[in-house]
Write a protein that holds these residues in place. Structure first.
Motif, PDB file in Angstrom:
ATOM      1  N   HIS A  81      41.623  42.095  35.378  1.00 54.09           N
ATOM      2  CA  HIS A  81      41.191  43.445  34.993  1.00 54.09           C
ATOM      3  C   HIS A  81      41.662  43.827  33.587  1.00 54.09           C
ATOM      4  O   HIS A  81      40.914  44.473  32.844  1.00 54.09           O
ATOM      5  CB  HIS A  81      41.701  44.457  36.022  1.00 54.09           C
ATOM      6  N   HIS A 207      28.744  57.750  33.967  1.00 57.95           N
ATOM      7  CA  HIS A 207      29.419  56.505  34.329  1.00 57.95           C
ATOM      8  C   HIS A 207      30.541  56.177  33.348  1.00 57.95           C
ATOM      9  O   HIS A 207      31.691  55.992  33.749  1.00 57.95           O
ATOM     10  CB  HIS A 207      28.422  55.341  34.368  1.00 57.95           C
ATOM     11  N   LYS A 210      33.690  58.388  33.397  1.00 63.00           N
ATOM     12  CA  LYS A 210      34.482  58.479  34.624  1.00 63.00           C
ATOM     13  C   LYS A 210      35.749  57.629  34.536  1.00 63.00           C
ATOM     14  O   LYS A 210      35.705  56.489  34.087  1.00 63.00           O
ATOM     15  CB  LYS A 210      33.660  58.010  35.831  1.00 63.00           C
ATOM     16  N   ALA A 211      36.851  58.184  35.008  1.00 65.95           N
ATOM     17  CA  ALA A 211      38.105  57.422  35.038  1.00 65.95           C
ATOM     18  C   ALA A 211      38.035  56.273  36.037  1.00 65.95           C
ATOM     19  O   ALA A 211      38.735  55.271  35.899  1.00 65.95           O
ATOM     20  CB  ALA A 211      39.265  58.344  35.387  1.00 65.95           C
ATOM     21  N   SER A 212      37.157  56.401  37.045  1.00 67.58           N
ATOM     22  CA  SER A 212      37.063  55.376  38.088  1.00 67.58           C
ATOM     23  C   SER A 212      36.120  54.235  37.744  1.00 67.58           C
ATOM     24  O   SER A 212      35.936  53.328  38.549  1.00 67.58           O
ATOM     25  CB  SER A 212      36.600  56.029  39.399  1.00 67.58           C
ATOM     26  N   LYS A 213      35.515  54.277  36.568  1.00 63.72           N
ATOM     27  CA  LYS A 213      34.605  53.193  36.185  1.00 63.72           C
ATOM     28  C   LYS A 213      35.393  51.891  36.018  1.00 63.72           C
ATOM     29  O   LYS A 213      36.617  51.877  35.894  1.00 63.72           O
ATOM     30  CB  LYS A 213      33.878  53.539  34.883  1.00 63.72           C
ATOM     31  N   HIS A 216      37.357  50.144  30.641  1.00 60.66           N
ATOM     32  CA  HIS A 216      38.084  51.201  29.931  1.00 60.66           C
ATOM     33  C   HIS A 216      38.472  50.694  28.544  1.00 60.66           C
ATOM     34  O   HIS A 216      38.727  49.505  28.351  1.00 60.66           O
ATOM     35  CB  HIS A 216      39.365  51.596  30.671  1.00 60.66           C
TER      36      HIS A 216
END
Length: 434
Positions: A81, A207, A210-213, A216
């Motif tokens: 990640h 999209h 969003k912090a949850s995408k 980053h």
């Protein structure tokens, strides 16, 4: 059950990607239609001379987007990640550098560029205006291409498609408003085109904000490894667009000598239909890319190959349908862009449509195969296929065949190039070369 799920996933990704790419191709196609209706043959010729600039900008955006998103998808499938986020961030760094280059060209060198690409005094002012505004909007085009690729690879192909479709629809509406009620001429056409990716970026905001995408921007420097991976994996996408631009530049130069601005305008019809056909094939190729890269990251070679087989099969069926439609409808297709009812333009364009698109099946295979090679990190075959069709074969073929058979040779140079490339690409895929 797993096989059925894979078929459904293939259909979902490719259909949405094809729809998005078709919408994207309408950026220039809409301009071509409205310019032909408003400004006639000279406007169409001016636009066709400027189209390669769009190819290079869009190609740069796709190179960064496809290269970065392909590596992003592979890293995510392997649990990396942090590396995936670094890839996204480095993609943005590289985009900023290219944007500075393109904007600088637009501010200081657009007129010289128009002259280099063949604009004479009749069409220079219009070509210069179109090129300058395109180049100044390059940051929007490039960022939109990057976000479309990353959002699709982040499991949201519906939003990627919606963004490109929304941008294209706005372009069509604004083209009409700017060119007819507001009478802004070719500036109105290119302004509408430039605003389209801005709207696409806004549509994707839910999209990418969003912090949850899944991707980053993170604190990291410009990493040599990330730059190398991006360029290596994305370069075939750049070459695919560059090939369209280079073909247009070379063909424009040859056709100007053979038939003048009327021939260039007729070629503009063929080139714009080619953008639409290529968009279908690019949509299939980009649709399977996240799926192939994911299975490659998981070392699932059987499923990885099945996506290629389905893509090529779908492309072959579509190619037959598309060519039949072009062959039977060549006269009315040319007539759509011939508002002055110029008989010479009509004759050249109709013949060109029938001969040029005999390359359809080969072109589709080459675009899909090049993207497949990129998706599984087979960098050299991907580069070879892209270079052959975009640079190495097409230029000598066009020069030689036009010298022998005039305009007929010009039209046939494209299918000959794509056919030879497809044969060599097949040999690479079978492992008979390299």
């Amino acid at each position: 059950m797993e096989q059925t799920g894979s078929v459904r996933e293939f259909a979902r990704y490719t259909l949405l990607s094809v729809a998005g790419m078709l919408a994207l191709s309408c950026y220039i196609l809409a301009d071509t239609f409205f310019v032909s209706q408003s400004l006639g043959t000279n406007g169409l010729a001016a636009l066709n001379l400027a189209i390669p600039v769009y190819n290079f900008i869009h190609g740069t955006g796709l190179m960064l987007g496809m290269g970065g998103a392909t590596r992003y998808s592979i890293c995510k499938s392997r649990g990396g990640h942090r590396e995936a986020d670094e890839m996204f961030t480095n993609t943005l760094y590289m985009a900023a550098g290219f944007c500075v280059l393109f904007v600088g060209l637009g501010l200081f060198f657009s007129e010289n560029l128009a002259v280099i690409l063949g604009a004479d005094q009749e069409v220079l002012a219009m070509s210069n205006t179109y090129m300058k505004v395109l180049l100044l909007f390059s940051p929007a085009f490039i960022l939109n291409d990057i976000l479309v690729c990353f959002v699709r690879n982040d499991g949201n192909p519906q939003l990627s498609m919606a963004a490109t479709a929304g941008g294209s629809l706005s372009n069509i509406v604004l083209d009409y408003v700017f060119m007819f009620p507001m009478k802004m001429g070719i500036f109105g056409a290119v302004l509408a085109t430039g605003l389209a990716p801005v709207i696409g970026i806004a549509i994707m905001a839910p999209h990418w904000l969003k912090a949850s995408k899944g991707f980053h921007a993170v604190k990291t420097g410009l990493g040599a490894v990330h730059v190398k991976n991006n360029l290596a994996l994305g370069f075939p996408s750049l070459l695919a667009q560059m090939s369209s631009g280079i073909v247009i530049i070379v063909f424009n130069g040859i056709i100007l000598r053979l038939t003048g601005n009327t021939g260039v305008a007729a070629y503009g019809v063929v080139a714009n239909i080619s953008l639409v056909i290529a968009a279908v094939y690019t949509g299939i190729a980009q649709g399977i890319q996240p799926l192939v890269s994911r299975e490659y990251g998981r070392n699932n070679k059987r499923t990885q190959r099945s996506y290629l087989v389905w893509a090529v099969g779908s492309m072959a069926v579509l190619s037959c349908i598309l060519y039949a439609g072009i062959f039977l409808g060549a006269d009315p297709i040319a007539g759509i862009f011939n508002s002055e009812n110029n008989s010479e333009l009509q004759e050249i364009a109709v013949k060109g449509l029938k001969l040029y698109f005999t390359a359809s099946l080969f072109m589709g295979y080459n675009i899909i195969l090049s993207t497949y090679f990129t998706s599984v990190e087979m960098v050299i075959p991907a580069h070879v296929v892209s270079l052959l069709r975009g640079l190495i074969l097409i230029i000598p073929a066009a020069l030689m065949m036009s010298g022998l058979w005039g305009m007929t040779g010009v039209w046939l140079a494209f299918p000959v190039t794509e056919g030879i490339t497809a044969l060599l690409g097949f040999c690479f895929d079978r492992g008979w070369l390299g």
